[in-house]
Scaffold this motif. Structure first.
Motif, PDB file in Angstrom:
ATOM      1  N   HIS A   1       2.173  14.620  -6.042  1.00 34.65           N
ATOM      2  CA  HIS A   1       2.009  13.754  -7.205  1.00 34.65           C
ATOM      3  C   HIS A   1       2.674  14.369  -8.437  1.00 34.65           C
ATOM      4  CE1 HIS A   1      -0.937  11.169  -9.805  1.00 34.65           C
ATOM      5  NE2 HIS A   1       0.308  10.751  -9.863  1.00 34.65           N
ATOM      6  N   TRP A   2       2.504  15.662  -8.616  1.00 34.82           N
ATOM      7  CA  TRP A   2       3.124  16.348  -9.747  1.00 34.82           C
ATOM      8  C   TRP A   2       4.648  16.292  -9.647  1.00 34.82           C
ATOM      9  CZ3 TRP A   2       6.223  20.779  -9.670  1.00 34.82           C
ATOM     10  CH2 TRP A   2       6.527  21.312 -10.939  1.00 34.82           C
TER      11      TRP A   2
ATOM     12  N   ILE B   1       1.875  -8.737   2.258  1.00 37.35           N
ATOM     13  CA  ILE B   1       2.946  -9.552   2.828  1.00 37.35           C
ATOM     14  C   ILE B   1       3.644 -10.224   1.652  1.00 37.35           C
ATOM     15  CG2 ILE B   1       3.579 -11.372   4.441  1.00 37.35           C
ATOM     16  CD1 ILE B   1       2.245  -9.041   5.782  1.00 37.35           C
ATOM     17  N   VAL B   2       4.921  -9.893   1.444  1.00 40.00           N
ATOM     18  CA  VAL B   2       5.646 -10.418   0.295  1.00 40.00           C
ATOM     19  C   VAL B   2       6.813 -11.271   0.755  1.00 40.00           C
ATOM     20  CG1 VAL B   2       4.976  -8.435  -1.114  1.00 40.00           C
ATOM     21  CG2 VAL B   2       7.157  -8.390   0.099  1.00 40.00           C
ATOM     22  N   ARG B   3       7.159 -12.221  -0.069  1.00 43.88           N
ATOM     23  CA  ARG B   3       8.277 -13.112   0.203  1.00 43.88           C
ATOM     24  C   ARG B   3       9.563 -12.514  -0.366  1.00 43.88           C
ATOM     25  NH1 ARG B   3       6.402 -17.024  -2.196  1.00 43.88           N
ATOM     26  NH2 ARG B   3       5.467 -18.207  -0.475  1.00 43.88           N
ATOM     27  N   THR B   4      10.566 -12.339   0.472  1.00 43.66           N
ATOM     28  CA  THR B   4      11.866 -11.837   0.033  1.00 43.66           C
ATOM     29  C   THR B   4      12.942 -12.859   0.378  1.00 43.66           C
ATOM     30  OG1 THR B   4      12.511 -10.721   2.096  1.00 43.66           O
ATOM     31  CG2 THR B   4      11.018  -9.524   0.627  1.00 43.66           C
ATOM     32  N   ASP B   5      14.170 -12.584  -0.065  1.00 43.21           N
ATOM     33  CA  ASP B   5      15.264 -13.500   0.240  1.00 43.21           C
ATOM     34  C   ASP B   5      15.637 -13.474   1.725  1.00 43.21           C
ATOM     35  OD1 ASP B   5      16.245 -10.958   0.248  1.00 43.21           O
ATOM     36  OD2 ASP B   5      17.956 -11.357  -1.060  1.00 43.21           O
ATOM     37  N   LYS B   6      15.070 -12.513   2.472  1.00 42.01           N
ATOM     38  CA  LYS B   6      15.323 -12.429   3.910  1.00 42.01           C
ATOM     39  C   LYS B   6      14.104 -12.835   4.725  1.00 42.01           C
ATOM     40  CE  LYS B   6      18.735  -8.731   3.372  1.00 42.01           C
ATOM     41  NZ  LYS B   6      19.110  -7.335   3.744  1.00 42.01           N
ATOM     42  N   GLY B   7      13.085 -13.352   4.050  1.00 40.36           N
ATOM     43  CA  GLY B   7      11.868 -13.754   4.731  1.00 40.36           C
ATOM     44  C   GLY B   7      10.702 -12.845   4.391  1.00 40.36           C
ATOM     45  N   PRO B   8       9.516 -13.086   4.962  1.00 33.27           N
ATOM     46  CA  PRO B   8       8.340 -12.260   4.675  1.00 33.27           C
ATOM     47  C   PRO B   8       8.531 -10.829   5.166  1.00 33.27           C
ATOM     48  CG  PRO B   8       7.720 -14.359   5.675  1.00 33.27           C
ATOM     49  CD  PRO B   8       9.198 -14.241   5.818  1.00 33.27           C
ATOM     50  N   VAL B   9       8.070  -9.870   4.359  1.00 30.67           N
ATOM     51  CA  VAL B   9       8.154  -8.444   4.694  1.00 30.67           C
ATOM     52  C   VAL B   9       6.783  -7.824   4.445  1.00 30.67           C
ATOM     53  CG1 VAL B   9       9.234  -6.228   4.168  1.00 30.67           C
ATOM     54  CG2 VAL B   9      10.606  -8.313   4.124  1.00 30.67           C
ATOM     55  N   GLU B  10       6.371  -6.939   5.338  1.00 27.30           N
ATOM     56  CA  GLU B  10       5.068  -6.289   5.239  1.00 27.30           C
ATOM     57  C   GLU B  10       5.208  -4.917   4.580  1.00 27.30           C
ATOM     58  OE1 GLU B  10       1.592  -6.022   8.409  1.00 27.30           O
ATOM     59  OE2 GLU B  10       3.057  -4.412   8.721  1.00 27.30           O
ATOM     60  N   TYR B  11       4.321  -4.640   3.620  1.00 27.77           N
ATOM     61  CA  TYR B  11       4.282  -3.347   2.938  1.00 27.77           C
ATOM     62  C   TYR B  11       2.856  -2.799   2.998  1.00 27.77           C
ATOM     63  CZ  TYR B  11       8.943  -3.912   0.864  1.00 27.77           C
ATOM     64  OH  TYR B  11      10.300  -4.055   0.667  1.00 27.77           O
ATOM     65  N   PRO B  12       2.527  -1.986   3.975  1.00 29.09           N
ATOM     66  CA  PRO B  12       1.216  -1.307   3.969  1.00 29.09           C
ATOM     67  C   PRO B  12       1.258  -0.121   2.996  1.00 29.09           C
ATOM     68  CG  PRO B  12       2.099  -1.558   6.206  1.00 29.09           C
ATOM     69  CD  PRO B  12       3.222  -1.786   5.250  1.00 29.09           C
ATOM     70  N   ILE B  13       0.414  -0.144   1.988  1.00 27.64           N
ATOM     71  CA  ILE B  13       0.390   0.932   1.000  1.00 27.64           C
ATOM     72  C   ILE B  13      -1.012   1.530   0.944  1.00 27.64           C
ATOM     73  CG2 ILE B  13       2.238  -0.099  -0.384  1.00 27.64           C
ATOM     74  CD1 ILE B  13       0.131  -1.012  -2.380  1.00 27.64           C
ATOM     75  N   ALA B  14      -1.072   2.809   0.576  1.00 23.88           N
ATOM     76  CA  ALA B  14      -2.350   3.514   0.477  1.00 23.88           C
ATOM     77  C   ALA B  14      -2.259   4.541  -0.628  1.00 23.88           C
ATOM     78  CB  ALA B  14      -2.703   4.186   1.801  1.00 23.88           C
ATOM     79  N   TYR B  15      -3.370   4.746  -1.314  1.00 22.18           N
ATOM     80  CA  TYR B  15      -3.414   5.806  -2.315  1.00 22.18           C
ATOM     81  C   TYR B  15      -3.211   7.159  -1.620  1.00 22.18           C
ATOM     82  CZ  TYR B  15      -5.211   2.845  -6.106  1.00 22.18           C
ATOM     83  OH  TYR B  15      -5.360   1.906  -7.090  1.00 22.18           O
ATOM     84  N   ARG B  16      -2.545   8.068  -2.341  1.00 18.32           N
ATOM     85  CA  ARG B  16      -2.298   9.389  -1.770  1.00 18.32           C
ATOM     86  C   ARG B  16      -2.662  10.502  -2.766  1.00 18.32           C
ATOM     87  NH1 ARG B  16       2.961  10.688   2.055  1.00 18.32           N
ATOM     88  NH2 ARG B  16       2.641  12.944   2.200  1.00 18.32           N
ATOM     89  N   ASP B  17      -3.317  10.162  -3.832  1.00 14.42           N
ATOM     90  CA  ASP B  17      -3.624  11.163  -4.868  1.00 14.42           C
ATOM     91  C   ASP B  17      -5.124  11.268  -5.113  1.00 14.42           C
ATOM     92  OD1 ASP B  17      -3.914   8.657  -5.946  1.00 14.42           O
ATOM     93  OD2 ASP B  17      -3.076   9.163  -7.888  1.00 14.42           O
TER      94      ASP B  17
END
Length: 256
Positions: free
Chosen positions: A89-90, A182-198
């Motif tokens: 994080h630093w 799940i987000v909409r992009t110009d190439k279709g839906p894309v998955e972004y699994p995100i998690a806190y790491r700090d």
């Protein structure tokens, strides 16, 4: 902003934070840390016995072993990546600070760090499973992330779905909790699994980290509008094909 119903990403020059040397150093630390945690209480008790000029008794040895095993179990079952992630994080704050006004998220004490881990990496035995680490901010204009390798802006109308999932990574005793976007992009839906790491010292347990992730999930779900059944002006409406006229009025209706 052009196409506000689409998620926007911008690639950055090769990252300096999630480097190969960093992944190797992190793996080495996690490998030797159990031996250190096991030996530390025993060394502490040996020092006390030496100062008191007393001999080690069976109960003293058993107490030291029990303390060592308790510390090791808590470390393995909670969040063993905590020391290295504080350093990560630093390092990310330092890199983003150098970008100045171009950064989407400015480092400060309230700014959290998250990781993006593609689903195929969840159970992969890699040195580093994250595709990127990012400083994260959520407001009414969407999800903003300034990463090591890219920057991301998920507008409210680009957020199709938000959910919370827990997984136990390969070779780990603890769980990770992902907010799956799940987000909409110009190439279709894309998955972004995100998690806190700090995570801080007070939120190392799996339950505390789950609550942390659940709050982030609710925060993003509250602004997400991309899953509404609306037609955006940029998309042409598609007419549903009408069934052909039946010549026999007594025939059974089609099933499809």
């Amino acid at each position: 902003m052009d196409a506000p119903h689409l998620a926007h990403t911008e690639s950055l020059p090769p990252g300096r934070v999630l480097s190969a040397p960093w992944a190797m150093a992190t793996t080495l630390f996690i490998g030797i840390a159990p031996a250190f945690l096991t030996a530390l209480p025993l060394i502490f008790l040996a020092g006390l016995a030496s100062l008191a000029k007393s001999v080690w008794t069976t109960w003293t040895v058993l107490g030291g072993v029990g303390m060592s095993m308790s510390i090791l179990a808590f470390w393995l079952l909670s969040y063993p990546e905590w020391p290295t992630n504080r350093c990560l994080h630093w390092r990310l704050n330092r890199v983003v600070r150098r970008r100045g006004k171009h950064a989407l998220v400015s480092p400060n004490r309230q700014t959290r760090m998250a990781e993006w881990v593609p689903r195929e990496n969840w159970r992969s035995p890699r040195l580093e499973t994250a595709a990127d680490v990012m400083l994260l901010r959520v407001d009414r204009d969407g999800v903003w992330m300034e990463g090591d390798r890219a920057r991301y802006h998920f507008t409210p109308s680009s957020l199709i779905d938000v959910s919370l999932q827990s997984v136990r990574p390969a070779g780990c005793f603890h769980q990770l909790h992902f907010v799956v976007l799940i987000v909409r992009t110009d190439k279709g839906p894309v998955e972004y699994p995100i998690a806190y790491r700090d995570h801080g010292l007070t939120s190392l347990s799996s339950h505390a980290r789950y609550i942390d992730a659940a709050e982030l999930c609710q925060q993003i779900a509250a602004i997400a509008t991309g899953g509404d059944f609306t037609v955006h002006p940029a998309h042409e409406s598609v007419q549903r094909p009408q069934p052909k006229q039946r010549l026999n009025p007594f025939a059974a209706p089609p099933t499809v």
